[in-house]
Scaffold this motif. Structure first.
Motif, short mmCIF file in Angstrom:
data_model
loop_
_atom_site.label_atom_id
_atom_site.label_comp_id
_atom_site.label_asym_id
_atom_site.label_seq_id
_atom_site.Cartn_x
_atom_site.Cartn_y
_atom_site.Cartn_z
N ILE A 62 6.83 -14.94 12.14
CA ILE A 62 7.42 -14.34 13.35
C ILE A 62 6.97 -15.11 14.59
CG2 ILE A 62 7.44 -12.25 14.79
CD1 ILE A 62 7.43 -10.64 12.12
N LYS A 63 5.72 -15.59 14.56
CA LYS A 63 5.22 -16.39 15.69
C LYS A 63 6.01 -17.70 15.81
CE LYS A 63 1.11 -18.73 17.45
NZ LYS A 63 -0.23 -19.23 17.19
N ASN A 66 9.49 -17.36 17.30
CA ASN A 66 9.48 -17.08 18.74
C ASN A 66 8.89 -18.22 19.57
OD1 ASN A 66 10.63 -14.38 19.02
ND2 ASN A 66 8.90 -13.73 17.77
N SER A 67 8.52 -19.31 18.91
CA SER A 67 7.89 -20.40 19.66
C SER A 67 8.94 -21.07 20.55
CB SER A 67 7.29 -21.42 18.70
OG SER A 67 8.27 -22.37 18.35
N PRO A 68 8.48 -21.71 21.65
CA PRO A 68 9.43 -22.35 22.57
C PRO A 68 10.34 -23.37 21.89
CG PRO A 68 7.22 -22.31 23.52
CD PRO A 68 7.10 -21.80 22.12
N GLU A 75 13.55 -11.88 21.89
CA GLU A 75 12.38 -11.96 21.03
C GLU A 75 12.67 -11.32 19.68
OE1 GLU A 75 7.61 -11.13 21.03
OE2 GLU A 75 8.79 -10.46 22.75
N ILE A 76 12.16 -11.98 18.64
CA ILE A 76 12.37 -11.47 17.28
C ILE A 76 11.05 -10.86 16.82
CG2 ILE A 76 12.69 -12.24 14.89
CD1 ILE A 76 14.73 -14.26 15.99
N LEU A 79 10.50 -9.43 10.27
CA LEU A 79 10.57 -10.56 9.34
C LEU A 79 12.01 -10.88 8.96
CD1 LEU A 79 9.04 -12.65 7.65
CD2 LEU A 79 8.83 -10.94 5.84
N GLN A 80 12.82 -9.86 8.72
CA GLN A 80 14.18 -10.11 8.28
C GLN A 80 14.99 -10.88 9.33
OE1 GLN A 80 15.47 -7.22 5.63
NE2 GLN A 80 17.65 -7.58 5.91
N MET A 81 14.81 -10.51 10.60
CA MET A 81 15.50 -11.26 11.66
C MET A 81 14.98 -12.69 11.73
SD MET A 81 15.61 -8.38 14.67
CE MET A 81 16.15 -9.47 16.00
#
Length: 278
Positions: A62-63, A66-68, A75-76, A79-81
């Motif tokens: 997930i991190k 969402n990283s640049p 923002e996600i 886990l599924q997204m």
């Protein structure tokens, strides 16, 4: 080379040749992820079930999403997204690579420190691989990242051996010498035992061959250039080589004299990739 280093090197090479060296096994979650990836009909919910059993790995993925470097406009946070956004192959390669961190832990402080050091170097090289791959090739960034994360996997059995032989542990010069000489051979053996695809499995054994000139740019070239880049500004022997003579730079279309950290976009991408993996 000290007689200790020579002796250990000889023993380890013999153990490799006689198939007596105990190779590490893939972490359980990585095994299950790779099995899932081999199923052509795997669905995203099923893959999420496999990864979701490991809370730390779930959080890391997930991190990453969402990283640049990969950020979508919103923002996600589940886990599924995240898997839907990354895709199944990308997620599987990333999960396999990140799960490796579990292997870089030891029972003695000295070896644990050394393992941390190797893992930190691997994530740094993997981050640079990700950026090089996206900017200079048409290869897959997830594979390049995985190649960076596993390129020093061969150090593990050597450190495990050192943990059982205190005379090697107390002589860091000999230990480093043995690691430099043998980890490429062992690394390739491990990845082949794990049935990694050839373009990745060949990375540990070939990335330090600075005269290597393949037909076109591949993951070995990316890991090689990333490794050299990672030592910029240090006193490492690699910085003394004539980078203009190293074919991998030319194959990626990179001028070794114009350094990546001077390019603001690349430099920002590198920082983003580092924070994404650590």
């Amino acid at each position: 080379m000290s007689s200790l280093a020579e002796n250990v090197q000889h023993k380890l090479i013999q153990a490799i040749e006689n198939d007596e060296l105990v190779l590490p096994t893939l972490p359980e979650v990585a095994l299950r992820v790779r099995e899932a990836a081999e199923d052509p009909n795997i669905s995203i919910p099923n893959l999420c079930k496999v990864i979701g059993n490991d809370a730390a790995l779930t959080a890391r993925i997930i991190k990453v999403v969402n990283s640049p470097l990969l950020r979508s406009n919103k923002e996600i946070n589940d886990l599924q997204m995240a898997v839907s956004r990354l895709g199944i192959n990308y997620t599987c390669n990333l999960a396999t690579g990140l799960a490796m961190e579990q292997m870089f832990q030891a029972t003695t402080d000295v070896v644990d420190r050394k393992m941390r050091e190797v893992w930190n170097k691997s994530t740094e090289v993997a981050a640079i691989c990700h950026v090089l791959c996206r900017h200079y090739t048409r290869l897959a960034p997830d594979q390049a990242t995985l190649a960076g994360l596993v390129h020093q996997i061969g150090v593990l059995p050597i450190l495990t051996y050192a943990e059982e032989h205190s005379e090697l542990l107390s002589d860091s010069i000999s230990l480093n010498h043995v690691i430099d000489k043998i980890h490429p051979i062992i690394g390739e053996k491990i990845l082949r035992a794990w049935e990694f695809p050839d373009p990745i499995a060949s990375v540990p054994g070939e990335y330090v061959d600075f005269a290597r000139d393949s037909v076109k740019a591949d993951y070995v070239d990316i890991v090689q250039v990333a490794t050299l880049q990672s030592y910029l500004g240090t006193g490492h022997p690699y910085t003394q080589l004539d980078w203009n003579q190293i074919p991998s730079f030319a194959k990626l279309g990179i001028d070794p004299n114009s350094l990546m950290d001077e390019d603001e976009d690349l430099s920002a991408a590198m920082d983003a990739a580092m924070s994404m993996l650590q």
